[in-house]
Design an enzyme around this catalytic site. Structure first.
Site, PDB file in Angstrom:
ATOM      1  N   ARG A  99       0.822  -1.232   0.000  1.00 37.39           N
ATOM      2  CA  ARG A  99       0.000   0.000   0.000  1.00 37.39           C
ATOM      3  C   ARG A  99       0.849   1.274   0.000  1.00 37.39           C
ATOM      4  NH1 ARG A  99      -3.318  -3.216   3.359  1.00 37.39           N
ATOM      5  NH2 ARG A  99      -5.034  -3.965   2.085  1.00 37.39           N
TER       6      ARG A  99
ATOM      7  N   LYS B   2       4.345  10.837 -12.328  1.00 37.57           N
ATOM      8  CA  LYS B   2       3.543   9.910 -13.150  1.00 37.57           C
ATOM      9  C   LYS B   2       4.264   8.571 -13.163  1.00 37.57           C
ATOM     10  CE  LYS B   2       1.079  12.550 -16.700  1.00 37.57           C
ATOM     11  NZ  LYS B   2       0.986  12.799 -18.145  1.00 37.57           N
TER      12      LYS B   2
ATOM     13  N   GLU C 281      12.469  16.392 -25.920  1.00 42.11           N
ATOM     14  CA  GLU C 281      11.678  16.850 -24.764  1.00 42.11           C
ATOM     15  C   GLU C 281      12.197  18.213 -24.273  1.00 42.11           C
ATOM     16  OE1 GLU C 281       8.981  15.365 -23.889  1.00 42.11           O
ATOM     17  OE2 GLU C 281       9.199  13.301 -24.569  1.00 42.11           O
TER      18      GLU C 281
ATOM     19  N   LYS D  78       9.079  22.164 -15.864  1.00 37.30           N
ATOM     20  CA  LYS D  78       8.162  21.047 -15.572  1.00 37.30           C
ATOM     21  C   LYS D  78       7.626  21.151 -14.143  1.00 37.30           C
ATOM     22  CE  LYS D  78       6.922  16.325 -15.846  1.00 37.30           C
ATOM     23  NZ  LYS D  78       7.040  15.011 -16.422  1.00 37.30           N
TER      24      LYS D  78
ATOM     25  N   GLU E  70      -2.933  16.358 -13.730  1.00 38.12           N
ATOM     26  CA  GLU E  70      -3.294  16.566 -15.138  1.00 38.12           C
ATOM     27  C   GLU E  70      -4.805  16.771 -15.343  1.00 38.12           C
ATOM     28  OE1 GLU E  70      -0.842  14.600 -18.268  1.00 38.12           O
ATOM     29  OE2 GLU E  70      -2.747  14.177 -19.204  1.00 38.12           O
TER      30      GLU E  70
ATOM     31  N   ARG F 159      -1.452  20.714 -17.070  1.00 36.36           N
ATOM     32  CA  ARG F 159      -0.357  19.746 -17.285  1.00 36.36           C
ATOM     33  C   ARG F 159      -0.427  19.115 -18.676  1.00 36.36           C
ATOM     34  NH1 ARG F 159       2.178  15.346 -12.975  1.00 36.36           N
ATOM     35  NH2 ARG F 159       3.620  14.417 -14.441  1.00 36.36           N
TER      36      ARG F 159
ATOM     37  N   ASN G 115       2.017  17.421 -23.060  1.00 31.86           N
ATOM     38  CA  ASN G 115       1.825  16.408 -24.105  1.00 31.86           C
ATOM     39  C   ASN G 115       1.967  17.008 -25.503  1.00 31.86           C
ATOM     40  OD1 ASN G 115       1.295  14.394 -22.202  1.00 31.86           O
ATOM     41  ND2 ASN G 115      -0.832  15.075 -22.006  1.00 31.86           N
TER      42      ASN G 115
ATOM     43  N   HIS H 177       2.855  14.945 -28.515  1.00 32.42           N
ATOM     44  CA  HIS H 177       2.771  13.528 -28.153  1.00 32.42           C
ATOM     45  C   HIS H 177       1.577  12.821 -28.786  1.00 32.42           C
ATOM     46  CE1 HIS H 177       5.886  14.687 -25.430  1.00 32.42           C
ATOM     47  NE2 HIS H 177       5.952  13.502 -24.870  1.00 32.42           N
TER      48      HIS H 177
ATOM     49  N   HIS I 251       2.764   9.684 -30.425  1.00 33.96           N
ATOM     50  CA  HIS I 251       2.452   8.333 -29.934  1.00 33.96           C
ATOM     51  C   HIS I 251       1.905   7.464 -31.055  1.00 33.96           C
ATOM     52  CE1 HIS I 251       2.154   9.537 -25.418  1.00 33.96           C
ATOM     53  NE2 HIS I 251       3.335   9.042 -25.718  1.00 33.96           N
TER      54      HIS I 251
ATOM     55  N   HIS J 222      10.860   7.122 -29.167  1.00 35.42           N
ATOM     56  CA  HIS J 222       9.889   8.052 -28.595  1.00 35.42           C
ATOM     57  C   HIS J 222      10.260   9.499 -28.957  1.00 35.42           C
ATOM     58  CE1 HIS J 222       6.981   9.599 -25.740  1.00 35.42           C
ATOM     59  NE2 HIS J 222       7.931  10.359 -25.219  1.00 35.42           N
TER      60      HIS J 222
HETATM   61  P1  NAD Z   1      14.873   3.804 -21.178  1.00 33.94           P
HETATM   62  O1  NAD Z   1      14.594   3.871 -19.749  1.00 33.94           O
HETATM   63  O2  NAD Z   1      14.421   2.579 -21.910  1.00 33.94           O
HETATM   64  O3  NAD Z   1      16.430   4.020 -21.411  1.00 33.94           O
HETATM   65  C1  NAD Z   1      16.921   3.982 -22.733  1.00 33.94           C
HETATM   66  C2  NAD Z   1      18.133   3.057 -22.853  1.00 33.94           C
HETATM   67  O4  NAD Z   1      19.268   3.702 -22.291  1.00 33.94           O
HETATM   68  C3  NAD Z   1      17.982   1.731 -22.103  1.00 33.94           C
HETATM   69  O5  NAD Z   1      18.548   0.714 -22.892  1.00 33.94           O
HETATM   70  C4  NAD Z   1      18.827   1.949 -20.840  1.00 33.94           C
HETATM   71  O6  NAD Z   1      19.332   0.751 -20.330  1.00 33.94           O
HETATM   72  C5  NAD Z   1      19.923   2.840 -21.358  1.00 33.94           C
HETATM   73  N1  NAD Z   1      20.573   3.708 -20.386  1.00 33.94           N
HETATM   74  C6  NAD Z   1      19.989   4.395 -19.379  1.00 33.94           C
HETATM   75  N2  NAD Z   1      20.875   5.214 -18.803  1.00 33.94           N
HETATM   76  C7  NAD Z   1      22.050   5.037 -19.431  1.00 33.94           C
HETATM   77  C8  NAD Z   1      23.338   5.615 -19.286  1.00 33.94           C
HETATM   78  N3  NAD Z   1      23.573   6.606 -18.416  1.00 33.94           N
HETATM   79  N4  NAD Z   1      24.332   5.169 -20.084  1.00 33.94           N
HETATM   80  C9  NAD Z   1      24.082   4.208 -21.014  1.00 33.94           C
HETATM   81  N5  NAD Z   1      22.879   3.648 -21.231  1.00 33.94           N
HETATM   82  C10 NAD Z   1      21.880   4.058 -20.432  1.00 33.94           C
HETATM   83  O7  NAD Z   1      14.208   5.034 -21.966  1.00 33.94           O
HETATM   84  P2  NAD Z   1      13.945   6.557 -21.593  1.00 33.94           P
HETATM   85  O8  NAD Z   1      13.922   7.272 -22.882  1.00 33.94           O
HETATM   86  O9  NAD Z   1      14.810   7.044 -20.501  1.00 33.94           O
HETATM   87  O10 NAD Z   1      12.454   6.522 -21.016  1.00 33.94           O
HETATM   88  C11 NAD Z   1      11.380   6.154 -21.825  1.00 33.94           C
HETATM   89  C12 NAD Z   1      10.239   5.754 -20.930  1.00 33.94           C
HETATM   90  O11 NAD Z   1       9.891   6.851 -20.109  1.00 33.94           O
HETATM   91  C13 NAD Z   1       8.969   5.365 -21.684  1.00 33.94           C
HETATM   92  O12 NAD Z   1       8.436   4.187 -21.143  1.00 33.94           O
HETATM   93  C14 NAD Z   1       8.033   6.531 -21.441  1.00 33.94           C
HETATM   94  O13 NAD Z   1       6.672   6.144 -21.432  1.00 33.94           O
HETATM   95  C15 NAD Z   1       8.484   6.999 -20.086  1.00 33.94           C
HETATM   96  N6  NAD Z   1       8.192   8.402 -19.801  1.00 33.94           N
HETATM   97  C16 NAD Z   1       7.562   8.689 -18.640  1.00 33.94           C
HETATM   98  C17 NAD Z   1       7.279   9.991 -18.312  1.00 33.94           C
HETATM   99  C18 NAD Z   1       6.643  10.314 -17.005  1.00 33.94           C
HETATM  100  O14 NAD Z   1       6.267  11.472 -16.770  1.00 33.94           O
HETATM  101  N7  NAD Z   1       6.556   9.369 -16.100  1.00 33.94           N
HETATM  102  C19 NAD Z   1       7.655  11.035 -19.182  1.00 33.94           C
HETATM  103  C20 NAD Z   1       8.317  10.701 -20.363  1.00 33.94           C
HETATM  104  C21 NAD Z   1       8.592   9.388 -20.663  1.00 33.94           C
HETATM  105  N1  GLY Z   2       5.484  13.750 -19.569  1.00 31.04           N
HETATM  106  C1  GLY Z   2       4.203  14.325 -19.379  1.00 31.04           C
HETATM  107  C2  GLY Z   2       3.879  14.593 -17.920  1.00 31.04           C
HETATM  108  O1  GLY Z   2       4.667  14.330 -17.058  1.00 31.04           O
HETATM  109  O2  GLY Z   2       2.819  15.061 -17.645  1.00 31.04           O
END
Ligand code: NAD
Ligand code: GLY
Length: 364
Positions: A124, A146, A188, A230, A240, A244, A248, A251, A255, A267
């Site tokens: 929880r 998020k 971004e 942000k 959101e 917020r 997007n 996006h 997407h 992405h």
């Molecule tokens: P990711 O987490 O898959 O990382 C990308 C790649 O880089 C992976 O292979 C990872 O192992 C590697 N990596 C990470 N750090 C490294 C480093 N310092 N050196 C070498 N390699 C490294 O991808 P991402 O782009 O960081 O994140 C994408 C995800 O984030 C998606 O699932 C997306 O939906 C999510 N996201 C969430 C939010 C939110 O607000 N929560 C916002 C944007 C994106």
């Molecule tokens: N990446 C969009 C949000 O955090 O709202």
């Protein structure tokens, strides 16, 4: 190390610090102990990040006599799944984790989203801290609470809003980040300039070449700008309900393109194309100046990002995805569009004919 506070409504969540510096992993142990006292720390990371930084962080925690363990899982979006979540939770139970334990998300957005989701639901809810290692995570996903995992039916379908106890950003992590992943984060970072700040956009235009060369001071400034923008938006609209949504920007079509390409388009590349589409729709429907649309396209291209939709992606495919978008209300697809640079607004619905025309134009 610079820091800023995310000030949230105390009835909903507590405020927390975002700390940014270069080569500060050694100090992160102290910050963790200060911001999130716990009887047991569990680092959650993916195999790639674990191989480079996992033992370093674990060693630092143990040197400080903080009881710590680490759980790693496969890298990549496919691992942002129910299967991974259950496997991590089973490991947490085996390690004896309980409500006095805390999680440390060491990695990119995938690690951050999965760890946050588990932290919000395990027993929880237990506390967690974000230690983002990709540029996407440092400028976006680690801030704002998020959390999500994907289902076979779609991305981010199971998730929560659950704020971390802190976000500790070491810009040195980016030294090992592959270029394509850097570009995703740049998309971004550019988005913040477009939706919030002409000054930030100008800064990026002036410095994009040196940023691409990974000038550490400029990276730190760019990440600081992104976090500041942000956090300001999250402070106003944590869940959101309205504002917020401007985060997007790019996006909606992004997407659709990402999914239509079977995730072969990253992405960031998809968001870049989506931002260009949104700027073009804004130009056609809301007099967004052509000169500014061209500036956006030029900056994205200078960052190594794409502004065109590949021929292999069909217009019908994109339109079908857009109709199924979760930001849809009734049969209207909400779009974040622009009045001016730094002045976004939510458009109540873009006609399908305009969408088709924009997509076709961007395939030429
Ligand atoms: P990711 O987490 O898959 O990382 C990308 C790649 O880089 C992976 O292979 C990872 O192992 C590697 N990596 C990470 N750090 C490294 C480093 N310092 N050196 C070498 N390699 C490294 O991808 P991402 O782009 O960081 O994140 C994408 C995800 O984030 C998606 O699932 C997306 O939906 C999510 N996201 C969430 C939010 C939110 O607000 N929560 C916002 C944007 C994106
Ligand atoms: N990446 C969009 C949000 O955090 O709202």
């Amino acid at each position: 190390m610079k820091s800023m506070k995310v000030n949230l409504d105390k009835r909903v969540a507590s405020s927390y610090d975002i700390c940014i510096g270069y080569d500060v992993l050694d100090r992160i142990g102290l910050l963790i102990a200060k911001h999130m006292p716990a009887l047991h720390y569990i680092v959650i990371t993916d195999v790639n990040v674990s191989a480079i930084y996992g033992m370093k962080l674990l060693g630092r925690l143990r040197e400080m006599a903080l009881p710590a363990d680490m759980i790693e899982f496969p890298a990549g979006e496919d691992a942002k799944s129910i299967g991974t979540t259950v496997a991590i939770v089973e490991r947490l139970i085996k390690l004896g984790a309980d409500r006095k334990s805390a999680l440390l998300a060491l990695g990119g957005g995938v690690v951050g989203d999965v760890t946050g989701f588990i932290a919000s639901t395990f027993m929880r809810s237990i506390p967690y801290i974000q230690i983002p290692t990709t540029l996407v995570a440092q400028v976006d996903s680690s801030i704002g609470g998020k959390t999500a995992i994907d289902l076979p039916e779609g991305k981010n379908l199971l998730g929560t809003f659950y704020q971390p106890k802190g976000v500790f950003i070491d810009v040195k992590f980016l030294d090992t980040l592959p270029e394509e992943e850097m570009n995703s984060g740049l998309a971004e970072a550019i988005k913040y300039g477009v939706i919030d700040s002409v000054e930030v956009f100008d800064f990026l235009e002036r410095n994009i070449e040196a940023i691409k060369e990974r000038d550490r001071d400029l990276l730190e400034e760019m990440i600081g700008n992104a976090c500041r923008i942000k956090k300001g938006i999250v402070e106003i609209d944590e869940k959101e309900m309205g504002m917020r949504r401007v985060l997007n920007f790019g996006h909606t079509i992004g997407h659709a393109i990402e999914a239509e390409s079977n995730f072969t388009i990253s992405h960031g590349a998809a968001v870049s194309i989506g931002m260009v589409a949104a700027a073009r729709i804004s130009e056609g429907m809301h007099d967004f100046p052509r000169r500014d649309r061209e500036r956006i396209e030029h900056l994205l291209e200078s960052a190594g990002l794409s502004c065109r939709i590949p021929q292999t992606i069909t217009t019908d495919g994109i339109m079908t995805r857009l109709r199924a978008d979760k930001k849809k209300e009734g049969d209207r697809i909400h779009f974040v569009l622009l009045k001016k640079m730094g002045m976004p607004f939510i458009n109540g619905g873009v006609p399908e004919a305009v969408l088709r025309e924009t997509v076709e134009e961007m395939k030429k």
